[in-house]
Motif scaffolding. Structure first.
Motif, short mmCIF file in Angstrom:
data_model
loop_
_atom_site.label_atom_id
_atom_site.label_comp_id
_atom_site.label_asym_id
_atom_site.label_seq_id
_atom_site.Cartn_x
_atom_site.Cartn_y
_atom_site.Cartn_z
N ASP A 156 -6.84 -3.85 -1.39
CA ASP A 156 -7.84 -3.65 -0.32
C ASP A 156 -7.47 -2.44 0.52
O ASP A 156 -8.34 -1.64 0.89
CB ASP A 156 -7.94 -4.89 0.58
CG ASP A 156 -8.69 -6.05 -0.08
OD1 ASP A 156 -9.27 -5.83 -1.17
OD2 ASP A 156 -8.65 -7.16 0.47
N ALA A 157 -6.19 -2.29 0.83
CA ALA A 157 -5.72 -1.16 1.63
C ALA A 157 -5.93 0.15 0.87
O ALA A 157 -6.32 1.15 1.45
CB ALA A 157 -4.26 -1.34 2.00
N GLU A 158 -5.68 0.12 -0.43
CA GLU A 158 -5.86 1.33 -1.24
C GLU A 158 -7.33 1.73 -1.29
O GLU A 158 -7.67 2.91 -1.25
CB GLU A 158 -5.35 1.10 -2.68
CG GLU A 158 -3.87 0.84 -2.78
CD GLU A 158 -3.00 2.05 -2.50
OE1 GLU A 158 -3.42 3.17 -2.81
OE2 GLU A 158 -1.90 1.87 -1.94
N ALA A 159 -8.22 0.73 -1.35
CA ALA A 159 -9.66 1.01 -1.45
C ALA A 159 -10.22 1.60 -0.16
O ALA A 159 -11.20 2.33 -0.19
CB ALA A 159 -10.41 -0.27 -1.81
N SER A 160 -9.56 1.31 0.96
CA SER A 160 -10.09 1.76 2.25
C SER A 160 -9.52 3.10 2.70
O SER A 160 -9.85 3.61 3.75
CB SER A 160 -9.82 0.71 3.33
OG SER A 160 -8.43 0.57 3.55
N PRO B 33 0.82 -1.22 0.00
CA PRO B 33 0.00 0.00 0.00
C PRO B 33 0.85 1.27 0.00
O PRO B 33 2.01 1.23 0.39
CB PRO B 33 -0.80 -0.09 1.30
CG PRO B 33 -0.65 -1.48 1.78
CD PRO B 33 0.62 -2.02 1.21
N GLN B 34 0.22 2.35 -0.41
CA GLN B 34 0.87 3.66 -0.36
C GLN B 34 1.24 3.97 1.08
O GLN B 34 0.55 3.55 2.01
CB GLN B 34 -0.10 4.72 -0.92
CG GLN B 34 0.44 6.13 -0.98
CD GLN B 34 1.68 6.30 -1.82
OE1 GLN B 34 2.79 6.17 -1.28
NE2 GLN B 34 1.53 6.59 -3.09
N THR B 35 2.33 4.68 1.27
CA THR B 35 2.79 5.02 2.61
C THR B 35 2.01 6.21 3.18
O THR B 35 1.29 6.90 2.45
CB THR B 35 4.29 5.37 2.60
OG1 THR B 35 4.48 6.48 1.73
CG2 THR B 35 5.13 4.20 2.12
#
Length: 192
Positions: A187-191, A51-53
């Motif tokens: 999933d992390a990016e979507a949240s 995921p992005q930091t």
């Protein structure tokens, strides 16, 4: 990378014959560390993804970039003949934390060289197919091309997949599969 890229699943003791200056600088750094330091851990990583930091990275992240281009519905070229063992960023962090905790608690000198990659040997093409699978994109947008179809101005090794047996045996860490890592990343990016 430090490996020549002419076989699959390189082990730490395999000869280092980098094909470009980037790899040569890594070998020089490793040589300096092993000759000058009595306490070290050298981690040879593959593509690190996740995921992005919290402080966003300007440079395009591999999974996010693939997701972005595939979401546009246009055909995109992906190399079918360059293989890597991408490692999920959390697994990379777990390796570093494990080594740090061990060194702090034991207080013993460490002289360790580890390949730190994921368990899967994948091409850029297979990476894109995993993103498409997770997101439900049509795989018909993914065009399979050889790396030789693009002049990148620098030599790139063909297969630098890594054997991570020493990592799993030494630290007891089993990195997650590439598909699960892609799923966790997206999933992390979507949240957010």
């Amino acid at each position: 990378t430090v490996y020549q890229g002419v076989k699959s699943f390189y082990k730490e003791e395999d000869e280092t014959l980098p094909v470009n200056m980037y790899g040569k600088s890594k070998v020089a750094a490793e040589k300096f560390i092993t000759e000058k330091c009595s306490n070290y851990a050298i981690l040879r990583s593959s593509i690190i993804y996740g995921p992005q930091t919290i402080s966003p990275i300007e440079k395009s992240l591999p999974i996010q970039w693939m997701n972005a281009v595939l979401s546009q519905g246009q055909q995109v070229d992906f190399f079918n003949d360059e293989y890597r063992c991408p490692v999920y960023v959390k697994d990379m962090v777990d390796v570093i934390l494990s080594l740090t905790k061990s060194w702090l608690s034991d207080g013993k000198k460490v002289q360790l060289l580890l390949n730190v990659g994921g368990p899967d040997r994948v091409s850029r093409l297979q990476m894109a197919e995993s993103v498409a699978e997770v997101r439900g994109y049509s795989k018909s947008m993914i065009k399979s091309v050889p790396a030789s179809s693009v002049n990148r101005g620098v030599a790139s090794p063909s297969d630098i997949s890594m054997d991570i047996t020493r990592l799993t045996q030494t630290l007891g860490i089993q990195p997650i599969t590439f598909l699960d890592g892609v799923r966790a990343t997206l999933d992390a990016e979507a949240s957010t």
